[in-house]
Structures are given as C-alpha cells and as structure tokens.
Design an enzyme around this catalytic site. Structure first.
Site, PDB file in Angstrom:
ATOM      1  N   ASP A 294      15.769   5.507 -18.033  1.00 44.41           N
ATOM      2  CA  ASP A 294      16.284   6.600 -17.216  1.00 44.41           C
ATOM      3  C   ASP A 294      17.776   6.379 -16.989  1.00 44.41           C
ATOM      4  O   ASP A 294      18.260   5.247 -16.995  1.00 44.41           O
ATOM      5  CB  ASP A 294      15.539   6.599 -15.876  1.00 44.41           C
ATOM      6  CG  ASP A 294      15.853   7.791 -14.986  1.00 44.41           C
ATOM      7  OD1 ASP A 294      16.581   8.696 -15.429  1.00 44.41           O
ATOM      8  OD2 ASP A 294      15.373   7.812 -13.842  1.00 44.41           O
ATOM      9  N   LEU A 472      16.805  10.359 -12.141  1.00 41.39           N
ATOM     10  CA  LEU A 472      15.639  11.232 -12.266  1.00 41.39           C
ATOM     11  C   LEU A 472      15.595  11.977 -13.601  1.00 41.39           C
ATOM     12  O   LEU A 472      15.227  13.149 -13.662  1.00 41.39           O
ATOM     13  CB  LEU A 472      15.581  12.221 -11.088  1.00 41.39           C
ATOM     14  CG  LEU A 472      15.656  11.576  -9.694  1.00 41.39           C
ATOM     15  CD1 LEU A 472      15.618  12.629  -8.614  1.00 41.39           C
ATOM     16  CD2 LEU A 472      14.547  10.555  -9.508  1.00 41.39           C
ATOM     17  N   HIS A 473      15.962  11.261 -14.664  1.00 40.05           N
ATOM     18  CA  HIS A 473      15.822  11.772 -16.029  1.00 40.05           C
ATOM     19  C   HIS A 473      14.988  10.791 -16.858  1.00 40.05           C
ATOM     20  O   HIS A 473      15.406  10.375 -17.942  1.00 40.05           O
ATOM     21  CB  HIS A 473      17.200  11.951 -16.686  1.00 40.05           C
ATOM     22  CG  HIS A 473      18.081  12.931 -16.001  1.00 40.05           C
ATOM     23  ND1 HIS A 473      19.462  12.868 -16.057  1.00 40.05           N
ATOM     24  CD2 HIS A 473      17.791  14.031 -15.241  1.00 40.05           C
ATOM     25  CE1 HIS A 473      19.978  13.868 -15.371  1.00 40.05           C
ATOM     26  NE2 HIS A 473      18.978  14.585 -14.854  1.00 40.05           N
ATOM     27  N   PRO A 474      13.798  10.420 -16.400  1.00 42.11           N
ATOM     28  CA  PRO A 474      13.011   9.422 -17.135  1.00 42.11           C
ATOM     29  C   PRO A 474      12.484   9.990 -18.447  1.00 42.11           C
ATOM     30  O   PRO A 474      12.124  11.169 -18.532  1.00 42.11           O
ATOM     31  CB  PRO A 474      11.862   9.105 -16.169  1.00 42.11           C
ATOM     32  CG  PRO A 474      11.687  10.366 -15.375  1.00 42.11           C
ATOM     33  CD  PRO A 474      13.081  10.917 -15.201  1.00 42.11           C
TER      34      PRO A 474
END
Length: 554
Positions: A294, A472-474
């Site tokens: 992430d 919060l971009h996993p």
C-alpha cells in the site's frame, strides 16, 4: 430454497465488480448475479462529496478493518476503512481520479502480464471516461464514469501550487496525460456536484436490465468447486444461507481483503494455512493473500492566518448551515470539495525515471485520524501529506478463523526498508520548503504538526513511525502473473481452477503511482471483455465439434 442458475456470478459490487457486472449484462444475452455484502447506496452522505468524513468510521457502510500490529509503526495497528455498500470503496473514498503512469503498466507487462502494458489498457481508461475537458489522446467522452475538474477551489491551495513552482516543481494541468510530474489541481469522479461512484456509473444505468440481478445484503461465504471447476457461490442473506449456480464463470471482486479471504474459505490458497484452519484444500495456491502492499503517508500541518478553512466549517454550525443551503440550491460550495483538491507529484531521487512521491494538499488540519474518526484542530489550518508511491514492503492477508463473517488477518510491512524511509524524509523536507516560499508564507502562522522541534533525521523517522498511516490504496493479494508467486494469469483466471476469475485491485502485481479506483474499474471492464471473448470462443467451438462428429459418423 431452490437454487437459481446464472451464466455469471460476481461477488462484490465495488469498483471492479460494478464494471464487470454491467459489461457482462450489457448485451442482454447472459444472466448475471451481482452479490454485495453491504446495503444499497441510499444514504445522502454517500453522494455528497464532503460526506467522505461522515463515512470514514461508519458502522453500516464501512468494514472498518484493522491490521495486526505493524513493527515499522512501533507496534501500532493500521485502520483500513473499506466500503460496505453498492459501489464499495468508490462510494466512500476521496474521489481523486488518477491512473498512475504509463511505466506502471509497462512494468506489469515486464513481470509477465502480457496485454496489460499502457497501450493495451489506455483504450479501456478512455472508454470508461466521460471527461469534462473533452476527448483527446489520453481521455474519452461518453463513458459511464464522469471525470471533472475540481470546481471548488481555494486561495490556500492556489498558494501551495504557486509555492511548489517557486520551489522548483513544474506545473501540471493533467496528471493523467503525457506526464505525471508536477503540481496542480486533481480531477475527480464527480458529476453535477455529486460523487460519481462505480455504482452510479455502472449499475444505475443498468437498473432496467432483466438479466442483471443485483443482490445487496448478500455476503459470499464460499465458492462451490466441483471436479476442479467453480460452479457456484454460497452466500449469506437475512433469510439465511443460500446458493446460486454459475454455468459459465464465477468472478471474485471482493476487494483486496475480501477476495483472498473468499478464496481461502473455499479451500484455494496455501495448503498448510488451510489445514491449520481446518479447511479442506481444494487447490494448493501459495500466493493467495501474499504481496499485500500500500502507499504510505504522513502529514505536516500549519495553523493558517485566515479563518476560511474546513476546520472553521467543521467548528461552526452557522457556516455548516450556509454550506448546506449553497449545496442544495446551487450544487456548489464547500460540500462539493473532495478534500484532496490538489497535489504535487515528484521524484525523491533525480535518478528515478518516474515520480515516487505524491504530496497531497488539504484545506484542513487534524489532530488525529484513526478508527474513531478525523478530528480537526480547533483553529484554522491546512496541511500537506507526503505519500510514498513505490513501497518496498510486502505483507499478507490470511484467515483468523473458519468463520466466514469474521474479519481477515491483515499484516503490513510498512517502513522496513531504507528506501521507504528515505522517500518519506524527502517528502517532509520538500513540504516544509514549499511552506517557506513567498506565495505561501503569508498564509502560515506556524507549523503545528509535527512542529519545528522535530528537525533531525532520527526525530523525523521516529515521528513517521508514530504518526504515519496507510494511504488506503492496498493492492496485490491476488497477484497477476505466470509464476508460482501469482494467483491469476494475465486473463485473470485463477491458476489451477476452471471457471474462476478475480477482478479487483488485488490483481495488481505492483501498485500504480496514483489512486486505485480508476485502475480497478479498468480491470473490471477488461475482465468482462475477456470472459465474453472466451464465451464466444466456446459458442463457436460447439458447432465445430458437432460438424466434426457428424463428418466422422458419415
């Protein structure tokens, strides 16, 4: 209950799942079931852009996942808000429209993902867009996903962009165009002053299709596998446990956490882990859940000299009333802001061939951001958040128990490499340099987070470990590729299981240098195209076999 039969079953109505289901059902030839664990996207705050803050810790519309303690964060856990409604996380995210660079997708091809280079995926991005600026080599019009400029602008953000230019960063009018590097306003997935989620883009226009069945409050709990082929899905509804059959394929689109969890619950994954959980091994596939990574960010906040920031809106009922009236009557004003209005894309090392650092800018500042919510300072403020786009750490998603309704085990490896730390240090120094430029200096009263006392490299590293958070971009937990470290092949078919694909951000072998909603929609549209191509090949093959048999008999 009697089992229903469909051509395709899609699990998860997020960014990719909505695109998959809409495209599969478009011709009317195939019956499609779309399962979504969450509710319908009826709440007004889902569609008001500034409602992002209301949804950040919402009990109903948010999975509110929490990671295991992270060593690189001094043992802190990482809060992971994910959308639990039609539209998935596209219904509660920050709405920034950014695809990444051409080199990101060319890099996927070099990792064995044929057909995923930039020139191959660009037509899908263009087809998805309804670009406010019009059509060109990089953008399309008439697509389902509205992409617009930031209509709510602010003098502090204007000053930050100008200050970045004064600090040596070029201006950039289009982060999804010829080059990504530079400073400027972001585009957003907005239309008519409303959030344009994947649900709004893909499902709302498809509501009249009788061959598309959208079922909210239906959590997929197991993929049914017979003789090495996915033939259906078991799912839980308010009525109890139900099953549906798929004649063609099951397509998993349950997000970066839900997708590997569903595969594991179905007996697809690392054999040793499945046996430890007491789950029968349907197919030993070690890569399921691995490769979790992430973007990572920290933030620097300043007290502002003018009382016109979102901190002031948050603290004033009168300002909120005025903003509400402005939004209802004219669909503009502060409630149309996406929060992350603008940013800076740059390289932390001049030897890099593409940006590895993104500095997001905000007309608010916060004391804390965690599973209790976002808590603004009690004074006017603004902030900049350096984000590392090329993380090196790789974690894993696995099961905590056999309970299909329990959250998965999420393990991150943030800040375990010198490269990850060096990029963050550069970002902090650059943000401070921008704040000192003539264009921005009149708006700066003082730095409040982390504060001017934090100056040495050791102090900054410790501060990053204590305050830094996931961006919060996993991605990556169902990695696409051709080797043992992959879950799906370049046509998104799960290795070793027939009739099963995955389409979601989890298929990314490496995270793109940007936000992940647009690439997720693209992957959904590509998955649907591949599934339909295979269906057509199957339909063509059947008459051929028929004629061969007749020829031999005659």
């Amino acid at each position: 209950m009697e089992q229903e039969t469909y051509a395709y079953i899609v699990t998860g109505a997020g960014s990719a799942g909505c695109a998959v289901a809409a495209r599969l059902s478009e011709s009317g030839r195939y019956r499609v079931l779309l399962l979504e664990a969450g509710k319908r996207d009826n709440d007004p705050w889902i569609h008001i852009p500034a409602g992002y803050y209301k949804l950040f810790v919402h009990d109903t519309y948010n999975w509110r996942f929490e990671s295991e303690p992270v060593a690189g964060l001094n043992g802190r856990t990482s809060y992971q808000p994910r959308g639990k409604m039609l539209g998935g996380t596209s219904s509660l995210n920050g709405m920034v429209y950014m695809r990444g660079t051409a080199a990101d997708y060319d890099g996927w091809r070099q990792l064995g993902c044929d057909g995923w280079d930039y020139q191959s995926v660009l037509p899908y991005f263009r087809k998805a867009e309804d670009q406010e600026r019009g059509e060109d080599a990089f953008h399309g019009v008439g697509g389902p996903l509205k992409v617009t400029d930031a209509h709510y602008k602010h003098e502090i953000i204007d000053a930050i962009i100008e200050a970045a230019v004064q600090a040596g960063v070029p201006r950039n009018h289009d982060f999804n165009g010829a080059t990504q590097e530079g400073a400027g306003y972001y585009q957003a997935t907005l239309g008519h002053g409303r959030r344009w989620s994947a649900s709004v883009a893909y499902l709302w226009p498809a509501r009249g299709r009788r061959n598309l069945v959208v079922t909210p409050n239906a959590q997929a709990t197991r993929i049914l596998i017979e003789n090495g082929r996915a033939v259906g899905v078991e799912f839980r509804t308010p009525r109890g446990l139900e099953t549906a059959r798929a004649k063609a394929e099951v397509i998993v689109s349950g997000g970066v956490y839900g997708s590997p969890q569903l595969l594991l619950l179905s007996g697809i994954g690392p054999g040793a882990h499945l046996k430890e959980m007491g789950i029968d091994v349907a197919h030993d596939l070690p890569a399921v859940g691995a490769n979790l990574h992430d973007h990572f960010n920290t933030y620097i906040a300043w007290r502002a000299t003018k009382k016109n920031t979102l901190n002031d809106l948050y603290r004033s009922p009168l300002r909120q009333l005025a903003a509400g009236i402005q939004y209802v009557t004219r669909r503009n004003g502060p409630l149309t802001t996406i929060g992350t209005i603008a940013g800076i894309l740059t390289r932390s090392d001049p030897r890099f061939d593409q940006p590895d650092l993104q500095i997001n800018t905000y007309i608010w500042s916060i004391e804390t951001r965690d599973r209790t919510g976002m808590h603004p300072h009690k004074f006017p403020g603004f902030s900049m958040a350096p984000v590392h786009l090329r993380p090196e750490g790789r974690g894993r998603v696995s099961l905590k128990s056999r309970d299909s309704l329990a959250p998965p085990k999420i393990e991150f490896k943030f800040l375990e490499s010198a490269g990850d730390i060096d990029a963050m240090l550069y970002g902090i120094r650059l943000a401070r340099k921008i704040a000192e430029q003539p264009a921005l200096k009149p708006y700066v009263a003082e730095e409040v987070v982390p504060g001017t006392a934090i100056q040495s490299e050791d102090q900054m590293i410790e501060d990053i470990r204590n305050r830094g958070v996931s961006n919060l971009h996993p991605v990556g937990t169902c990695r696409m590729g051709i080797g043992q470290d992959a879950v799906v092949d370049p046509r998104l078919r799960v290795h070793g299981v027939k009739g099963l694909r995955v389409a979601v951000a989890s298929i990314m072998p490496q995270v793109v240098g940007g936000n992940t909603t647009a690439p997720s929609c693209m992957s959904g549209a590509r998955c649907a195209a591949m599934a339909l191509d295979d269906a057509r090949l199957g339909e063509l093959a059947a008459p051929c076999v028929h004629y061969i048999i007749l020829g031999r008999l005659s």
